[in-house]
Design a protein around this motif. Structure first.
Motif, mmCIF file in Angstrom:
data_model
loop_
_atom_site.group_PDB
_atom_site.id
_atom_site.type_symbol
_atom_site.label_atom_id
_atom_site.label_comp_id
_atom_site.label_asym_id
_atom_site.label_seq_id
_atom_site.Cartn_x
_atom_site.Cartn_y
_atom_site.Cartn_z
ATOM 1 N N ILE A 48 64.813 34.558 35.771
ATOM 2 C CA ILE A 48 65.622 35.649 36.205
ATOM 3 C C ILE A 48 66.003 35.593 35.245
ATOM 4 O O ILE A 48 67.364 36.339 36.313
ATOM 5 C CB ILE A 48 65.768 34.043 37.200
ATOM 6 N N SER A 49 66.177 36.004 33.901
ATOM 7 C CA SER A 49 66.984 37.152 33.300
ATOM 8 C C SER A 49 66.495 39.162 33.498
ATOM 9 O O SER A 49 65.298 38.974 33.388
ATOM 10 C CB SER A 49 66.939 36.588 32.212
ATOM 11 N N ILE A 50 67.858 39.189 33.844
ATOM 12 C CA ILE A 50 67.163 40.376 33.482
ATOM 13 C C ILE A 50 66.591 41.391 32.851
ATOM 14 O O ILE A 50 66.350 40.925 31.572
ATOM 15 C CB ILE A 50 68.848 41.538 33.481
ATOM 16 N N SER A 51 65.528 42.479 33.870
ATOM 17 C CA SER A 51 64.536 42.647 32.344
ATOM 18 C C SER A 51 63.857 44.060 33.340
ATOM 19 O O SER A 51 62.298 44.557 33.140
ATOM 20 C CB SER A 51 63.420 41.650 33.345
ATOM 21 N N GLU A 52 64.769 44.944 32.361
ATOM 22 C CA GLU A 52 64.260 46.461 33.459
ATOM 23 C C GLU A 52 63.284 46.484 32.634
ATOM 24 O O GLU A 52 63.255 46.040 31.074
ATOM 25 C CB GLU A 52 65.719 47.671 32.605
ATOM 26 N N GLY A 53 61.828 46.993 32.481
ATOM 27 C CA GLY A 53 61.166 47.321 31.699
ATOM 28 C C GLY A 53 59.777 46.387 31.644
ATOM 29 O O GLY A 53 58.444 46.859 31.422
ATOM 30 N N THR A 54 60.116 45.785 33.337
ATOM 31 C CA THR A 54 59.295 44.963 33.611
ATOM 32 C C THR A 54 58.407 45.284 34.980
ATOM 33 O O THR A 54 59.268 45.574 35.719
ATOM 34 C CB THR A 54 59.299 43.264 33.792
ATOM 35 N N LEU A 55 57.517 45.731 34.764
ATOM 36 C CA LEU A 55 56.735 46.743 36.137
ATOM 37 C C LEU A 55 55.804 45.828 36.961
ATOM 38 O O LEU A 55 55.082 45.007 37.046
ATOM 39 C CB LEU A 55 55.921 47.883 35.662
ATOM 40 N N ILE A 56 56.658 45.214 38.294
ATOM 41 C CA ILE A 56 55.840 45.003 39.161
ATOM 42 C C ILE A 56 54.609 46.009 39.657
ATOM 43 O O ILE A 56 55.420 46.623 40.394
ATOM 44 C CB ILE A 56 56.317 43.984 39.730
ATOM 45 N N ILE A 57 53.616 44.756 40.203
ATOM 46 C CA ILE A 57 52.431 46.143 40.359
ATOM 47 C C ILE A 57 51.597 45.493 41.954
ATOM 48 O O ILE A 57 51.444 44.240 41.575
ATOM 49 C CB ILE A 57 51.913 46.426 39.948
ATOM 50 N N THR A 58 51.361 45.613 43.321
ATOM 51 C CA THR A 58 50.865 44.773 43.974
ATOM 52 C C THR A 58 49.904 46.082 43.971
ATOM 53 O O THR A 58 49.813 46.989 44.138
ATOM 54 C CB THR A 58 50.864 44.680 45.066
ATOM 55 N N ALA A 59 48.392 45.565 44.124
ATOM 56 C CA ALA A 59 46.773 46.416 44.290
ATOM 57 C C ALA A 59 46.090 45.490 45.132
ATOM 58 O O ALA A 59 46.146 44.542 44.667
ATOM 59 C CB ALA A 59 46.319 46.546 42.474
ATOM 60 N N PRO A 60 45.009 46.290 45.704
ATOM 61 C CA PRO A 60 44.346 45.232 46.246
ATOM 62 C C PRO A 60 43.080 44.875 44.826
ATOM 63 O O PRO A 60 43.404 45.874 43.992
ATOM 64 C CB PRO A 60 43.289 46.977 46.915
ATOM 65 N N GLU A 61 42.322 44.083 45.405
ATOM 66 C CA GLU A 61 41.315 43.728 44.222
ATOM 67 C C GLU A 61 40.167 43.929 43.410
ATOM 68 O O GLU A 61 40.365 44.738 42.643
ATOM 69 C CB GLU A 61 41.282 42.075 44.865
ATOM 70 N N GLU A 62 39.905 44.936 44.172
ATOM 71 C CA GLU A 62 38.928 46.096 44.073
ATOM 72 C C GLU A 62 39.318 47.337 42.961
ATOM 73 O O GLU A 62 38.616 47.607 42.085
ATOM 74 C CB GLU A 62 38.429 47.037 45.240
ATOM 75 N N ASN A 63 40.889 47.381 43.059
ATOM 76 C CA ASN A 63 41.539 47.777 41.656
ATOM 77 C C ASN A 63 42.142 47.545 41.262
ATOM 78 O O ASN A 63 41.834 48.126 39.668
ATOM 79 C CB ASN A 63 42.680 49.113 42.430
ATOM 80 N N LEU A 64 41.793 46.112 40.431
ATOM 81 C CA LEU A 64 41.777 46.076 39.031
ATOM 82 C C LEU A 64 41.771 46.023 37.883
ATOM 83 O O LEU A 64 42.166 46.602 36.502
ATOM 84 C CB LEU A 64 42.316 44.212 39.238
ATOM 85 N N PRO A 65 39.646 45.966 37.914
ATOM 86 C CA PRO A 65 39.071 46.917 36.426
ATOM 87 C C PRO A 65 40.420 48.042 36.323
ATOM 88 O O PRO A 65 40.296 48.150 35.585
ATOM 89 C CB PRO A 65 37.785 46.284 36.752
ATOM 90 N N PRO A 66 39.546 49.015 37.009
ATOM 91 C CA PRO A 66 40.503 50.295 36.672
ATOM 92 C C PRO A 66 42.295 50.444 36.068
ATOM 93 O O PRO A 66 42.727 51.069 35.568
ATOM 94 C CB PRO A 66 39.955 51.467 37.676
ATOM 95 N N LEU A 67 42.773 49.539 36.879
ATOM 96 C CA LEU A 67 44.155 49.423 36.460
ATOM 97 C C LEU A 67 44.470 48.838 35.345
ATOM 98 O O LEU A 67 44.942 49.471 34.578
ATOM 99 C CB LEU A 67 44.839 48.336 37.989
ATOM 100 N N LEU A 68 43.623 47.648 35.084
ATOM 101 C CA LEU A 68 43.893 47.288 33.853
ATOM 102 C C LEU A 68 43.879 47.848 32.765
ATOM 103 O O LEU A 68 43.724 47.637 32.044
ATOM 104 C CB LEU A 68 43.204 45.339 33.795
ATOM 105 N N SER A 69 42.549 48.920 32.593
ATOM 106 C CA SER A 69 42.040 49.351 31.674
ATOM 107 C C SER A 69 42.541 50.288 31.676
ATOM 108 O O SER A 69 42.786 51.172 30.389
ATOM 109 C CB SER A 69 40.193 49.427 32.374
ATOM 110 N N ALA A 70 43.285 50.819 32.589
ATOM 111 C CA ALA A 70 44.375 52.422 32.441
ATOM 112 C C ALA A 70 45.582 51.951 31.716
ATOM 113 O O ALA A 70 46.194 52.235 31.109
ATOM 114 C CB ALA A 70 44.368 53.024 33.427
ATOM 115 N N LEU A 71 45.840 51.092 32.009
ATOM 116 C CA LEU A 71 46.602 50.262 30.987
ATOM 117 C C LEU A 71 46.273 49.339 29.519
ATOM 118 O O LEU A 71 48.080 50.198 28.757
ATOM 119 C CB LEU A 71 47.838 49.202 31.925
ATOM 120 N N GLN A 72 45.594 48.916 29.850
ATOM 121 C CA GLN A 72 45.608 48.568 28.183
ATOM 122 C C GLN A 72 44.814 50.199 27.088
ATOM 123 O O GLN A 72 45.589 50.117 25.916
ATOM 124 C CB GLN A 72 43.857 47.972 28.506
#
Length: 343
Positions: free
Chosen positions: A272-296
């Motif tokens: 609960i402490s201030i966290s500028e820099g933490t991005l919260i993302i919601t995405a459909p499950e089928e998008n998880l592999p390309p999303l995680l790969s792109a971030l990595q």
């Protein structure tokens, strides 16, 4: 009539916002398709074939921030546009200086603003700069950033869909840890050791989600920067803005060692402490592999920590206890920060 109570420090809470600010927004204009709302990072104006995403933020010149004040101004402000899936393009800034500011100090800050805007592709198109009494340190009194995109590609916090998986980048308490590690450097070196303190200090430059958001935007439904109130407050704000439920699993939340150490030292909850820099993302499950790969591929750590539900907003502790997810009233960072001043 219930008395209106403002926080001692920090952003106005939802109750105050909805009572005073939201009903009083000047002229009603149908072109404003995302208007001011608690927990929503930016507004959106419909221009026909395109939309304009616009956000504003102050930046306070805490003494410890001054060597990198220009960097902080640009990234904190630009992040609020990027989370809506739009590249920040233009900026105006009101940079206010206290009496006695030296010319070279102003020049150093301005060159930093210029340099970071160049790196992000942002043009400075106006603003106001001057020396005024009543402030102790340089102050970004208001930095406005905007960019353009397509309506169907927007990713506001209000766009989470039931069934989406919930992800975060980097971990919680990024801003709290980075600032406290700079402010209490000598104290933390003694308590935690030089190596751990240096790792914590480097988190200051993770206080941006511009790259995170522009990498994730093609795979996400909603994005939000976890600022005051930290990760749990940011997650609540996404669910509240989207009129959905949410289920978060504590066991899946990765807390970096240096974050845990600094937060334990100052006895603050990293969730609960201030966290500028933490991005919260919601995405459909089928998008998880390309999303995680792109971030990595961009060197950005990301973790799946929950799911968007129909109605219930619940935080499931490691021991299985189910707690209602509610707004965070007081961010513990501020007391920790002020405790370091004058030491």
């Amino acid at each position: 009539m219930k008395e209106l109570t403002l926080p001692e420090i920090g952003k106005l809470d939802k109750e105050v916002f909805e009572k005073v600010v939201f009903p009083n927004l000047g002229k009603r204009d149908e072109r404003v398709i995302i208007k001011p709302r608690h927990g929503v990072d930016a507004g959106v104006i419909d221009l026909g074939e395109r939309v304009m995403v616009v956000a504003e933020d102050p930046t306070f010149g805490m003494p410890v921030l001054l060597p990198d004040f220009g960097w902080a101004i640009v990234h904190i402000c630009a992040s609020d546009v990027a989370v809506l899936g739009v590249k920040p393009e233009f900026m105006t800034i009101s940079l206010l200086l206290p009496p006695g500011t030296k010319g070279e100090e102003f020049e150093f800050i301005w060159q930093q603003i210029h340099s970071e805007c160049q790196k992000l592709g942002i043009a400075i198109v106006g603003g106001h700069t001057g020396v005024y009494p009543g402030i102790s340190y340089p102050l970004n009194g208001g930095c406005t950033v905007w960019g353009f995109g397509k309506r169907e590609e927007l990713t506001p916090p209000s766009n989470a869909k039931v069934g989406d998986k919930v992800l975060i980048t980097k971990g919680p308490a990024i801003e709290a840890t980075g600032i406290l590690a700079l402010q209490a450097e000598e104290e933390l070196v003694k308590a935690l050791g030089k190596e751990r303190q240096e790792k914590a200090k480097r988190l200051f430059f993770q206080m941006t989600v511009v790259k995170d958001a522009l990498t994730a935007r093609h795979y996400a439904h909603a994005m939000h920067d976890a600022t005051e109130g930290g990760l749990l407050n940011g997650l609540y704000e996404v669910a509240d803005a989207s009129n959905t439920g949410i289920e978060i699993w504590e066991e899946k939340i990765f807390i970096p060692d240096e974050v845990q150490a600094v937060c334990e030292y100052f006895q603050i909850d990293p969730l609960i402490s201030i966290s500028e820099g933490t991005l919260i993302i919601t995405a459909p499950e089928e998008n998880l592999p390309p999303l995680l790969s792109a971030l990595q591929a961009e060197g950005i750590a990301a973790f799946v920590i929950g799911e968007i539900k129909e109605t219930e907003r619940v935080f499931i502790r490691k021991d299985g206890r189910r707690e209602e997810l509610t707004p965070v009233k007081v961010d513990p960072f501020w007391n920790a920060y002020f405790s370091t001043l004058g030491k």
